[in-house]
Design a protein around this motif. Structure first.
Motif, PDB file in Angstrom:
ATOM      1  N   GLY A  43     -14.982   0.360  23.699  1.00 34.53           N
ATOM      2  CA  GLY A  43     -14.540  -1.013  23.901  1.00 34.53           C
ATOM      3  C   GLY A  43     -13.928  -1.615  22.657  1.00 34.53           C
ATOM      4  N   LYS A  44     -13.899  -2.951  22.638  1.00 32.41           N
ATOM      5  CA  LYS A  44     -13.206  -3.675  21.568  1.00 32.41           C
ATOM      6  C   LYS A  44     -13.913  -3.598  20.222  1.00 32.41           C
ATOM      7  CE  LYS A  44     -15.372  -8.015  22.755  1.00 32.41           C
ATOM      8  NZ  LYS A  44     -15.228  -9.370  23.148  1.00 32.41           N
ATOM      9  N   ASP A  45     -15.171  -3.177  20.187  1.00 38.53           N
ATOM     10  CA  ASP A  45     -15.907  -3.105  18.920  1.00 38.53           C
ATOM     11  C   ASP A  45     -15.470  -1.940  18.035  1.00 38.53           C
ATOM     12  OD1 ASP A  45     -17.362  -5.385  19.419  1.00 38.53           O
ATOM     13  OD2 ASP A  45     -18.985  -4.301  20.397  1.00 38.53           O
ATOM     14  N   ARG A  46     -14.615  -1.074  18.511  1.00 36.00           N
ATOM     15  CA  ARG A  46     -14.139   0.058  17.706  1.00 36.00           C
ATOM     16  C   ARG A  46     -13.517  -0.390  16.395  1.00 36.00           C
ATOM     17  NH1 ARG A  46     -10.897   4.308  21.416  1.00 36.00           N
ATOM     18  NH2 ARG A  46     -12.665   5.682  21.699  1.00 36.00           N
ATOM     19  N   ASP A  47     -12.761  -1.461  16.462  1.00 41.63           N
ATOM     20  CA  ASP A  47     -12.037  -1.939  15.287  1.00 41.63           C
ATOM     21  C   ASP A  47     -12.635  -3.237  14.747  1.00 41.63           C
ATOM     22  OD1 ASP A  47     -10.333   0.232  15.442  1.00 41.63           O
ATOM     23  OD2 ASP A  47      -8.897  -0.821  16.696  1.00 41.63           O
ATOM     24  N   ASN A  48     -13.934  -3.404  14.897  1.00 39.78           N
ATOM     25  CA  ASN A  48     -14.636  -4.564  14.362  1.00 39.78           C
ATOM     26  C   ASN A  48     -14.595  -4.516  12.840  1.00 39.78           C
ATOM     27  OD1 ASN A  48     -16.851  -6.270  13.470  1.00 39.78           O
ATOM     28  ND2 ASN A  48     -17.424  -6.352  15.630  1.00 39.78           N
ATOM     29  N   ILE A  49     -14.398  -5.650  12.190  1.00 35.18           N
ATOM     30  CA  ILE A  49     -14.249  -5.683  10.731  1.00 35.18           C
ATOM     31  C   ILE A  49     -15.458  -5.085  10.017  1.00 35.18           C
ATOM     32  CG2 ILE A  49     -15.125  -8.052  10.485  1.00 35.18           C
ATOM     33  CD1 ILE A  49     -12.284  -6.383   8.452  1.00 35.18           C
ATOM     34  N   GLU A  50     -16.641  -5.219  10.568  1.00 35.41           N
ATOM     35  CA  GLU A  50     -17.835  -4.654   9.938  1.00 35.41           C
ATOM     36  C   GLU A  50     -17.805  -3.129   9.910  1.00 35.41           C
ATOM     37  OE1 GLU A  50     -18.088  -7.070  12.292  1.00 35.41           O
ATOM     38  OE2 GLU A  50     -18.973  -8.751  11.187  1.00 35.41           O
ATOM     39  N   ASN A  51     -16.968  -2.539  10.741  1.00 34.90           N
ATOM     40  CA  ASN A  51     -16.888  -1.077  10.833  1.00 34.90           C
ATOM     41  C   ASN A  51     -15.685  -0.508  10.076  1.00 34.90           C
ATOM     42  OD1 ASN A  51     -17.887   1.426  11.817  1.00 34.90           O
ATOM     43  ND2 ASN A  51     -16.234   1.446  13.323  1.00 34.90           N
ATOM     44  N   LEU A  52     -14.956  -1.346   9.357  1.00 33.88           N
ATOM     45  CA  LEU A  52     -13.747  -0.896   8.671  1.00 33.88           C
ATOM     46  C   LEU A  52     -13.910  -0.981   7.159  1.00 33.88           C
ATOM     47  CD1 LEU A  52     -11.108  -2.722  10.895  1.00 33.88           C
ATOM     48  CD2 LEU A  52     -11.907  -0.352  11.088  1.00 33.88           C
ATOM     49  N   ALA A  53     -13.524   0.062   6.461  1.00 37.04           N
ATOM     50  CA  ALA A  53     -13.619   0.090   5.004  1.00 37.04           C
ATOM     51  C   ALA A  53     -12.316   0.617   4.416  1.00 37.04           C
ATOM     52  CB  ALA A  53     -14.778   0.976   4.567  1.00 37.04           C
ATOM     53  N   ALA A  54     -11.795  -0.100   3.427  1.00 41.56           N
ATOM     54  CA  ALA A  54     -10.599   0.345   2.715  1.00 41.56           C
ATOM     55  C   ALA A  54     -11.025   1.401   1.701  1.00 41.56           C
ATOM     56  CB  ALA A  54      -9.935  -0.830   2.014  1.00 41.56           C
ATOM     57  N   LEU A  55     -10.393   2.578   1.743  1.00 40.31           N
ATOM     58  CA  LEU A  55     -10.737   3.680   0.851  1.00 40.31           C
ATOM     59  C   LEU A  55      -9.489   4.302   0.232  1.00 40.31           C
ATOM     60  CD1 LEU A  55     -13.362   5.561   3.050  1.00 40.31           C
ATOM     61  CD2 LEU A  55     -13.815   3.957   1.203  1.00 40.31           C
ATOM     62  N   CYS A  56      -9.635   4.818  -0.982  1.00 36.10           N
ATOM     63  CA  CYS A  56      -8.558   5.596  -1.596  1.00 36.10           C
ATOM     64  C   CYS A  56      -8.618   7.023  -1.023  1.00 36.10           C
ATOM     65  CB  CYS A  56      -8.714   5.621  -3.116  1.00 36.10           C
ATOM     66  SG  CYS A  56     -10.134   6.557  -3.711  1.00 36.10           S
ATOM     67  N   ASN A  57      -7.597   7.810  -1.302  1.00 32.82           N
ATOM     68  CA  ASN A  57      -7.568   9.190  -0.786  1.00 32.82           C
ATOM     69  C   ASN A  57      -8.763  10.010  -1.239  1.00 32.82           C
ATOM     70  OD1 ASN A  57      -5.213   9.090   0.731  1.00 32.82           O
ATOM     71  ND2 ASN A  57      -3.912   9.585  -1.003  1.00 32.82           N
ATOM     72  N   ASP A  58      -9.136   9.877  -2.523  1.00 32.60           N
ATOM     73  CA  ASP A  58     -10.240  10.676  -3.054  1.00 32.60           C
ATOM     74  C   ASP A  58     -11.568  10.344  -2.378  1.00 32.60           C
ATOM     75  OD1 ASP A  58      -8.493  11.934  -4.817  1.00 32.60           O
ATOM     76  OD2 ASP A  58      -8.983  10.586  -6.480  1.00 32.60           O
ATOM     77  N   CYS A  59     -11.871   9.066  -2.238  1.00 33.33           N
ATOM     78  CA  CYS A  59     -13.132   8.670  -1.597  1.00 33.33           C
ATOM     79  C   CYS A  59     -13.128   9.014  -0.111  1.00 33.33           C
ATOM     80  CB  CYS A  59     -13.400   7.185  -1.822  1.00 33.33           C
ATOM     81  SG  CYS A  59     -13.842   6.795  -3.535  1.00 33.33           S
ATOM     82  N   HIS A  60     -11.974   8.877   0.535  1.00 38.42           N
ATOM     83  CA  HIS A  60     -11.887   9.228   1.958  1.00 38.42           C
ATOM     84  C   HIS A  60     -12.139  10.726   2.144  1.00 38.42           C
ATOM     85  CE1 HIS A  60      -9.646   8.764   6.001  1.00 38.42           C
ATOM     86  NE2 HIS A  60     -10.887   8.329   6.111  1.00 38.42           N
ATOM     87  N   TYR A  61     -11.571  11.530   1.273  1.00 35.82           N
ATOM     88  CA  TYR A  61     -11.804  12.975   1.322  1.00 35.82           C
ATOM     89  C   TYR A  61     -13.287  13.275   1.100  1.00 35.82           C
ATOM     90  CZ  TYR A  61     -11.843  17.888   0.145  1.00 35.82           C
ATOM     91  OH  TYR A  61     -12.149  19.226   0.123  1.00 35.82           O
ATOM     92  N   MET A  62     -13.877  12.627   0.102  1.00 38.52           N
ATOM     93  CA  MET A  62     -15.284  12.857  -0.218  1.00 38.52           C
ATOM     94  C   MET A  62     -16.181  12.533   0.980  1.00 38.52           C
ATOM     95  SD  MET A  62     -17.631  10.969  -3.085  1.00 38.52           S
ATOM     96  CE  MET A  62     -17.283   9.387  -2.340  1.00 38.52           C
ATOM     97  N   ILE A  63     -15.899  11.437   1.622  1.00 36.75           N
ATOM     98  CA  ILE A  63     -16.719  11.026   2.761  1.00 36.75           C
ATOM     99  C   ILE A  63     -16.642  12.041   3.894  1.00 36.75           C
ATOM    100  CG2 ILE A  63     -16.670   9.368   4.663  1.00 36.75           C
ATOM    101  CD1 ILE A  63     -16.429   7.213   2.508  1.00 36.75           C
ATOM    102  N   HIS A  64     -15.466  12.559   4.146  1.00 35.66           N
ATOM    103  CA  HIS A  64     -15.319  13.496   5.263  1.00 35.66           C
ATOM    104  C   HIS A  64     -15.707  14.924   4.915  1.00 35.66           C
ATOM    105  CE1 HIS A  64     -13.676  11.026   8.419  1.00 35.66           C
ATOM    106  NE2 HIS A  64     -12.953  10.387   7.511  1.00 35.66           N
TER     107      HIS A  64
END
Length: 91
Positions: A43-64
């Motif tokens: 539903g609409k909660d997929r893109d809720n602001i509480e579920n969104l985080a701005a990340l750089c490439n390095d941190c995004h890679y680390m998380i995944h």
């Protein structure tokens, strides 16, 4: 522009061209990451602001690829809520 990027930019009053810091390290963010994967939210909660985080490439890679999902989710959720509350309480 993706819906989750629009939600993030609109909430914080930013434009795409502005410097957006990575929530984890402070470098320039290049991605808006879903803390809880979209496949696990319906539903609409997929893109809720509480579920969104701005990340750089390095941190995004680390998380995944490096950190455990539970560890990063807890840290990102805590930091994102702090950022949201700070934004709501600013004049």
């Amino acid at each position: 522009m993706t819906n989750h990027l629009k939600v993030y930019l609109n909430f914080f009053g930013l434009s795409y061209e502005e410097f957006i810091p990575c929530l984890l390290c402070g470098k320039k963010a290049s991605e808006i990451h879903h803390i809880i994967p979209r496949s696990q939210i319906f539903g609409k909660d997929r893109d809720n602001i509480e579920n969104l985080a701005a990340l750089c490439n390095d941190c995004h890679y680390m998380i995944h690829n490096i950190r455990s999902p539970r560890e990063y989710k807890e840290e990102l959720l805590k930091k994102q809520i702090e950022l949201i509350n700070k934004t709501k309480n600013s004049p």
